[in-house]
Design a protein around this motif. Structure first.
Motif, PDB file in Angstrom:
ATOM      1  N   LEU A   4       0.683  -0.636   0.218  1.00  0.00           N
ATOM      2  CA  LEU A   4       0.289   0.168   0.301  1.00  0.00           C
ATOM      3  C   LEU A   4       0.414   0.923   0.359  1.00  0.00           C
ATOM      4  N   ALA A   5       0.770   2.028  -1.391  1.00  0.00           N
ATOM      5  CA  ALA A   5       1.587   3.993  -0.983  1.00  0.00           C
ATOM      6  C   ALA A   5       0.895   4.618  -1.102  1.00  0.00           C
ATOM      7  N   ALA A   6       1.176   5.765  -0.463  1.00  0.00           N
ATOM      8  CA  ALA A   6       1.219   6.806  -1.174  1.00  0.00           C
ATOM      9  C   ALA A   6       1.703   8.175  -1.923  1.00  0.00           C
ATOM     10  N   PRO A   7       1.077   9.026  -2.694  1.00  0.00           N
ATOM     11  CA  PRO A   7       2.190   9.683  -3.187  1.00  0.00           C
ATOM     12  C   PRO A   7       3.198  10.447  -2.940  1.00  0.00           C
ATOM     13  N   VAL A   8       4.237  11.338  -2.808  1.00  0.00           N
ATOM     14  CA  VAL A   8       5.038  12.231  -2.144  1.00  0.00           C
ATOM     15  C   VAL A   8       5.481  13.220  -2.901  1.00  0.00           C
ATOM     16  N   PHE A   9       5.180  14.587  -2.091  1.00  0.00           N
ATOM     17  CA  PHE A   9       5.005  15.464  -2.863  1.00  0.00           C
ATOM     18  C   PHE A   9       5.917  16.565  -2.447  1.00  0.00           C
ATOM     19  N   ASN A  10       7.072  17.635  -3.516  1.00  0.00           N
ATOM     20  CA  ASN A  10       7.198  18.640  -3.361  1.00  0.00           C
ATOM     21  C   ASN A  10       6.613  19.708  -2.772  1.00  0.00           C
ATOM     22  N   GLY A  29      -4.140   1.932   5.110  1.00  0.00           N
ATOM     23  CA  GLY A  29      -4.391   2.625   4.080  1.00  0.00           C
ATOM     24  C   GLY A  29      -4.325   4.445   5.214  1.00  0.00           C
ATOM     25  N   PRO A  30      -4.672   4.717   5.902  1.00  0.00           N
ATOM     26  CA  PRO A  30      -4.852   6.400   6.070  1.00  0.00           C
ATOM     27  C   PRO A  30      -2.901   6.566   6.645  1.00  0.00           C
ATOM     28  N   LEU A  31      -2.563   5.655   7.709  1.00  0.00           N
ATOM     29  CA  LEU A  31      -1.577   5.651   7.941  1.00  0.00           C
ATOM     30  C   LEU A  31      -0.649   6.033   6.907  1.00  0.00           C
ATOM     31  N   VAL A  32      -0.471   5.008   5.655  1.00  0.00           N
ATOM     32  CA  VAL A  32       0.240   5.224   4.705  1.00  0.00           C
ATOM     33  C   VAL A  32       0.166   6.738   3.826  1.00  0.00           C
ATOM     34  N   ILE A  33      -1.426   7.185   4.178  1.00  0.00           N
ATOM     35  CA  ILE A  33      -1.708   8.482   3.342  1.00  0.00           C
ATOM     36  C   ILE A  33      -0.799   9.511   4.476  1.00  0.00           C
ATOM     37  N   ALA A  34      -0.756   9.589   5.366  1.00  0.00           N
ATOM     38  CA  ALA A  34      -0.896  10.589   7.130  1.00  0.00           C
ATOM     39  C   ALA A  34       0.591  10.442   6.735  1.00  0.00           C
ATOM     40  N   CYS A  35       1.358   9.951   6.361  1.00  0.00           N
ATOM     41  CA  CYS A  35       3.173   9.272   6.389  1.00  0.00           C
ATOM     42  C   CYS A  35       3.541  10.442   5.444  1.00  0.00           C
ATOM     43  N   ALA A  36       2.951  10.305   4.159  1.00  0.00           N
ATOM     44  CA  ALA A  36       3.347  10.588   3.244  1.00  0.00           C
ATOM     45  C   ALA A  36       2.839  12.522   3.017  1.00  0.00           C
ATOM     46  N   ARG A  37       1.679  13.059   3.444  1.00  0.00           N
ATOM     47  CA  ARG A  37       1.666  13.711   3.649  1.00  0.00           C
ATOM     48  C   ARG A  37       2.157  14.369   4.348  1.00  0.00           C
ATOM     49  N   SER A  38       2.482  14.127   5.802  1.00  0.00           N
ATOM     50  CA  SER A  38       3.818  14.362   6.115  1.00  0.00           C
ATOM     51  C   SER A  38       5.226  14.576   5.965  1.00  0.00           C
TER      52      SER A  38
END
Length: 263
Positions: free
Chosen positions: A212-218, A246-255
């Motif tokens: 399960l993966a979430a995108p990271v942005f600059n 899923g929610p944990l991955v999203i939160a990590c990527a957003r941080s």
């Protein structure tokens, strides 16, 4: 690892000798840990004389050694310095470390930061679970975008025509019987990732392994990588993983994205 091209140089500054040396280093991998000079020549497409010169130079510099009994060549630890220098200077890794550790702690699974390279995602940083994992994929591992959750998370944030062009251009072999290889089916997965905020993969790369993966942005809002966890099928169903992880991955990527520099 892709082989550096030694075709017609694009300009007068292109150094053929350097390219050949890199080809020799890239000839070694998990399936070819040691090679004879003839095998190096064959795998690089170089003449034996040219391969010998490159190998000799790399030996003198401490990147390649020859086993005293088998007389086969192999990489030496100094090669690790090349990759470590990149990781040591990468600002995203510093920004991500504490959040990866928290994701691994909260999920109980291995958490990994990845970034794109050609048609693959490369593992930049990782915090391992203490539990059993079916497949070891350490820092430096490269996985294909089309079949990995991190690759799909990254592709999902590109313009649709750009993502489709990348999918069409990359080889898409079936890694397992579950691997999606058709562009239409993969585009449906990318749309699902856009809708849910994370991408998935269930035994499409390795049997017994999910992602399960979430995108990271600059800071400019451009997608630069992805964060993923790898829950094994022995501990999770995909439905439970999506609901809980899923929610944990999203939160990590957003941080991580909030701190990610322009890279």
């Amino acid at each position: 690892m892709p082989q550096p091209s030694c075709a017609e140089p694009p300009d007068a500054l292109f150094n053929q000798s350097l390219a050949k040396g890199l080809q020799v280093l890239c000839a070694f991998n998990a399936g070819h840990r040691s090679l004879t000079l003839g095998e190096i020549s064959q795998r690089t497409g170089m003449s034996k004389a040219s391969a010998q010169r490159s190998v000799h130079t790399l030996q003198a510099l401490g990147y390649i050694g020859k086993h005293p009994l088998t007389r086969r060549f192999g990489l030496l630890p100094r090669v690790v310095e090349l990759g470590f220098n990149y990781l040591d200077a990468h600002p995203l890794i510093t920004a991500a470390h504490s959040y990866l550790a928290q994701l691994a702690r909260d999920s109980g699974e291995t958490a990994t930061l990845t970034e794109p390279t050609d048609h693959h995602m490369v593992y930049l940083a990782q915090v391992l679970t203490t539990q059993h994992i079916p497949v070891l994929t350490p820092v430096g591992t490269r996985v294909p975008m089309y079949a990995s959750s991190c690759g799909r998370a990254y592709l999902s944030q590109l313009p649709g025509d750009q993502a489709r062009a990348l999918l069409l251009a990359m080889p898409r072999p079936a890694r397992t019987r579950a691997t999606l290889t058709e562009v239409g089916a993969l585009e449906q997965q990318l749309q699902r990732s856009r809708d849910h905020g994370y991408a998935t993969n269930c035994e499409e790369l390795f049997l017994g392994d999910m992602g399960l993966a979430a995108p990271v942005f600059n800071v400019s809002g451009r997608v630069i990588g992805a964060v993923h966890v790898a829950p094994p099928t022995s501990r999770w169903s995909m439905a439970d993983a999506e609901r809980q992880l899923g929610p944990l991955v999203i939160a990590c990527a957003r941080s991580i994205s909030q701190l990610a520099p322009v890279v």
